[in-house]
Design an enzyme around this catalytic site. Structure first.
Site, short mmCIF file in Angstrom:
data_model
loop_
_atom_site.label_atom_id
_atom_site.label_comp_id
_atom_site.label_asym_id
_atom_site.label_seq_id
_atom_site.Cartn_x
_atom_site.Cartn_y
_atom_site.Cartn_z
N ASP A 10 16.52 -14.04 114.93
CA ASP A 10 15.55 -13.33 114.19
C ASP A 10 14.18 -14.44 114.59
O ASP A 10 14.53 -15.29 115.19
CB ASP A 10 16.04 -13.51 112.85
N ASP A 12 10.30 -14.57 112.39
CA ASP A 12 9.92 -14.79 111.47
C ASP A 12 10.35 -15.68 110.16
O ASP A 12 11.32 -15.10 109.87
CB ASP A 12 8.77 -14.44 110.85
N ASP A 206 17.13 -15.65 108.95
CA ASP A 206 16.83 -16.36 108.38
C ASP A 206 17.20 -16.06 106.71
O ASP A 206 17.03 -16.79 105.64
CB ASP A 206 15.54 -17.10 108.16
#
Length: 267
Positions: A10, A12, A206
């Site tokens: 991932d 951002d 995240d």
């Protein structure tokens, strides 16, 4: 947890926040390259082209090529093109989505579409909403690049693609088919590019709700880094909400790199 042969990473919240690199992201990627571990950057962001994403990463000091980027727009376009080659598509979105639709050989139209494809559209208007409601009511299939309700911005949170989709859904009573995380389609698209099976891949992200849920839905191992949405404080609540547990949890990218290197070197 064994070192997986491929990593879907991932962006951002995992490698950067806004315009700022998260500590260790540059070292992580250079080490993956040095050890010949295959990976792709996988993003729900439908606005940027792969070239835009690579330029953003390189600008922060993270090595990236456009060919290493997988966006929800690309996965959406491929999904449609495989099922309906050359289909008529109405696009509610920005350049990244429009380019992906064209590159997949689909026809962008503003009348009688077979598909209504929607991502984030910062010029979204009442007229656009009216058209979308009409098209979908007339039988066009409603496809959503990604269901993110809110996005971080320099001025706080702003409405995401999922918020626009909620308005269209309210007007039509039709739920969209979701391509991006937490659905599995984007992960499957990325695995096809790597030519790997789910058992050979780990997803790094995240957010329990999007990244880790999508990885689990696609049958991959999952690695949660506490650098973004899911924090140490929210971890247990986020795990309960997602209904799954990650295979590994790392407090930051330095710990992640240490774990990956130690496992890799033991093989």
């Amino acid at each position: 947890m064994t070192i997986s042969k491929g990593l879907l990473i991932d962006l951002d919240g995992t490698l950067y926040h806004g315009q700022h690199m998260i500590s260790g992201a540059d070292v992580l990627i250079s080490q993956l390259k040095a050890n010949h571990i295959p990976y792709l950057f996988v993003t729900n962001n439908s606005t940027r082209t792969p070239e835009d994403v690579a330029a953003l990463l390189n600008g922060m000091g993270i090595q990236a090529e456009p060919s290493e980027v997988c966006t929800s727009s690309q996965a959406t376009a491929k999904y449609i093109a495989e099922r309906s080659p050359g289909a008529r598509v109405a696009v509610i979105g920005e350049d990244g989505l429009r380019q992906a639709i064209r590159q997949a050989g689909l026809l962008e139209v503003d009348q009688n579409p077979e598909y209504v494809v929607q991502g984030i559209d910062r010029a979204f208007s009442y007229a656009t909403l009216s058209s979308a409601v009409q098209w979908i009511s007339d039988g066009a299939q409603f496809i959503l690049t990604n269901p993110d309700l809110l996005l971080p911005s320099d001025s706080g949170v702003i409405p995401g693609a999922g918020t626009i989709a909620a308005a269209i859904e309210a007007g039509t009573g039709v739920k969209p088919l979701v391509i991006g995380k937490p659905a599995s389609h984007l992960m499957t698209y990325a695995m096809d590019i790597l030519d790997m099976e789910p058992s050979e891949v780990a997803v790094i992200g995240d957010s329990m709700r999007t990244d880790i849920s999508a990885g689990a839905a696609a049958g991959c191992e999952t690695i949660l880094v506490l650098t973004g949405i899911t924090t140490e404080a929210s971890l247990q609540a986020d795990i309960r909400m997602a209904g799954i547990e990650p295979n590994m949890i790392c407090k930051d990218l330095h710990e992640l790199l240490h774990q990956l290197c130690s496992v890799h070197n033991s093989h």
